[in-house]
Write an enzyme that holds these catalytic residues in place. Structure first.
Site, PDB file in Angstrom:
ATOM      1  N   ASP A   1      -0.945   4.010 -13.238  1.00  0.00           N
ATOM      2  CA  ASP A   1       0.313   4.689 -12.899  1.00  0.00           C
ATOM      3  C   ASP A   1       1.518   3.774 -13.024  1.00  0.00           C
ATOM      4  OD1 ASP A   1      -1.954   6.164 -11.373  1.00  0.00           O
ATOM      5  OD2 ASP A   1      -0.299   7.569 -11.578  1.00  0.00           O
TER       6      ASP A   1
ATOM      7  N   ASN B   1      -3.262   2.270  -9.648  1.00  0.00           N
ATOM      8  CA  ASN B   1      -3.931   3.499 -10.083  1.00  0.00           C
ATOM      9  C   ASN B   1      -4.452   4.190  -8.833  1.00  0.00           C
ATOM     10  OD1 ASN B   1      -4.799   5.212 -12.301  1.00  0.00           O
ATOM     11  ND2 ASN B   1      -6.890   4.643 -11.752  1.00  0.00           N
TER      12      ASN B   1
END
Ligand code: MRU
Length: 354
Positions: free
Chosen positions: A245, A255
């Site tokens: 992310d 993440n």
């Protein structure tokens, strides 16, 4: 059509009318496939916040289309007043979720496009914005394909792959990132055995990853998060593939919550751990994982969301961080659309943008 061609879903798109965004409501999968047609600012915000659209790249694509649709609704004709409204709407959408950098990346890109259009008519600015959001989407399709090609060089036919959360087509466009090499390899006649962590508390692995792989025809086994260790110990996992992310300049990667635990297990069992993501998820302005804001979510996602009856007392305190950061030393490689980066990441990631 060859037997092994993957049918690609359209998870995010501009409506045929061109003034709203159409998404698959991911909160209802795998039981129902419901499309939502959204154009009101509050609904667009809610779709991101409630994970109806989710996954870093898909959030970025959605944000581009969403801001364009909101720009169409701006009444101001004067350029400065138009820009003021546009920036306000961008800031509102940007406040929906903090961790995935693709959200601010796409919104900043849209605002920057409008800024370069100073002096043009409102109709021309809107045309530029439409082109930009379509470009963001098209580029993501190409980036996912490139990541899939690079990732495929790291595995071989018959390998067992463990993945966490969902970094497939629903979270991105077309092939996905962490699932991309598996889908691409499968199309080319390779077979993998995939272990999908269910990914508590929002179950993206159960609801989305196992659904996508099952539909594609790939051998997938769903496991609870706490079973990753035993499947690794059994020798069933040759590599871990996860999405991201936000990747900091030093290679620390945020993440879905639980990812860092998978990386620690992989290190213990000597299994390579790979993070796959587009360059739009690499944030060189964030020096290390310590600087990444971690989203905290509603405790009811843990206590009661998926149960017929609550599984904890309402007063039970819960800690519900939506992401964690995997330290760069646990990551064997970061697979991007521009190539495979290895340590030292401060140098290899920077080189991607030179
Ligand atoms: O909270 P979510 O479902 O948006 O979190 C998603 C993940 O952590 C994914 O693994 C990540 O966005 C990578 S998507 C290609």
């Amino acid at each position: 059509m060859s037997k092994r061609e993957i049918k690609h879903l359209e998870n995010v798109k501009l409506s045929d009318r061109g003034d709203s965004v159409v998404i698959i409501d991911q909160t209802l999968l795998p039981n129902e496939t419901v499309y939502l047609d959204l154009k009101e600012a509050a609904d667009l915000y809610e779709a991101i916040h409630q994970l109806r659209v989710r996954g870093a790249p898909a959030i970025g694509i959605f944000a581009g289309y969403a801001l364009y649709c909101l720009a169409l609704q701006i009444l101001a004709e004067d350029y400065d007043a138009f820009m003021e409204d546009l920036k306000e709407q961008a800031a509102y959408l940007n406040s929906s979720r903090p961790t995935a950098v693709n959200l601010s990346w796409a919104l900043n890109r849209m605002v920057a496009k409008a800024e370069t259009a100073a002096g043009k008519s409102k109709a021309e600015v809107l045309k530029d914005l439409k082109e930009e959001c379509i470009a963001i989407h098209d580029e993501d399709i190409a980036m996912c394909k490139a990541i899939s090609e690079y990732g495929l060089t790291l595995i071989k036919d018959g390998d067992g792959i463990l993945t966490h959360c969902n970094a497939g087509p629903l979270a991105t466009s077309r092939y996905g990132t962490a699932l991309g090499p598996l889908l691409l390899g499968y199309e080319r006649g390779m077979d993998f055995r995939v272990f999908a962590d269910e990914t508590r508390p929002l179950l993206q692995g159960a609801r989305l990853t196992s659904y996508e792989l099952e539909k594609a025809g790939i051998d997938v086994t769903l496991i609870c998060d706490n079973m990753a260790s035993i499947v690794m110990k059994n020798g069933w996992v040759q590599a871990c593939f996860v999405g991201c992310d936000r990747v900091a300049a030093n290679g620390d990667a945020a993440n879905k919550i639980g990812t860092s635990g998978v990386a620690i297990l992989a290190k213990y069992y000597g299994i390579p751990f790979y993070v796959l993501g587009p360059t739009s998820t690499i944030d060189l302005n964030t020096p290390t994982g310590e600087d990444i804001e971690i989203e905290l979510r509603d405790p009811d996602e843990i206590r009661s969301k998926w149960y017929e009856k609550p599984m904890a007392l309402e007063e039970t305190r819960c800690y519900n961080p939506a992401f964690d950061v995997t330290p760069n030393e646990l990551i064997d490689a970061i697979v991007t659309d521009r190539g495979i980066c290895r340590a030292p990441y401060t140098e290899s990631l920077k080189a991607l943008f030179e």
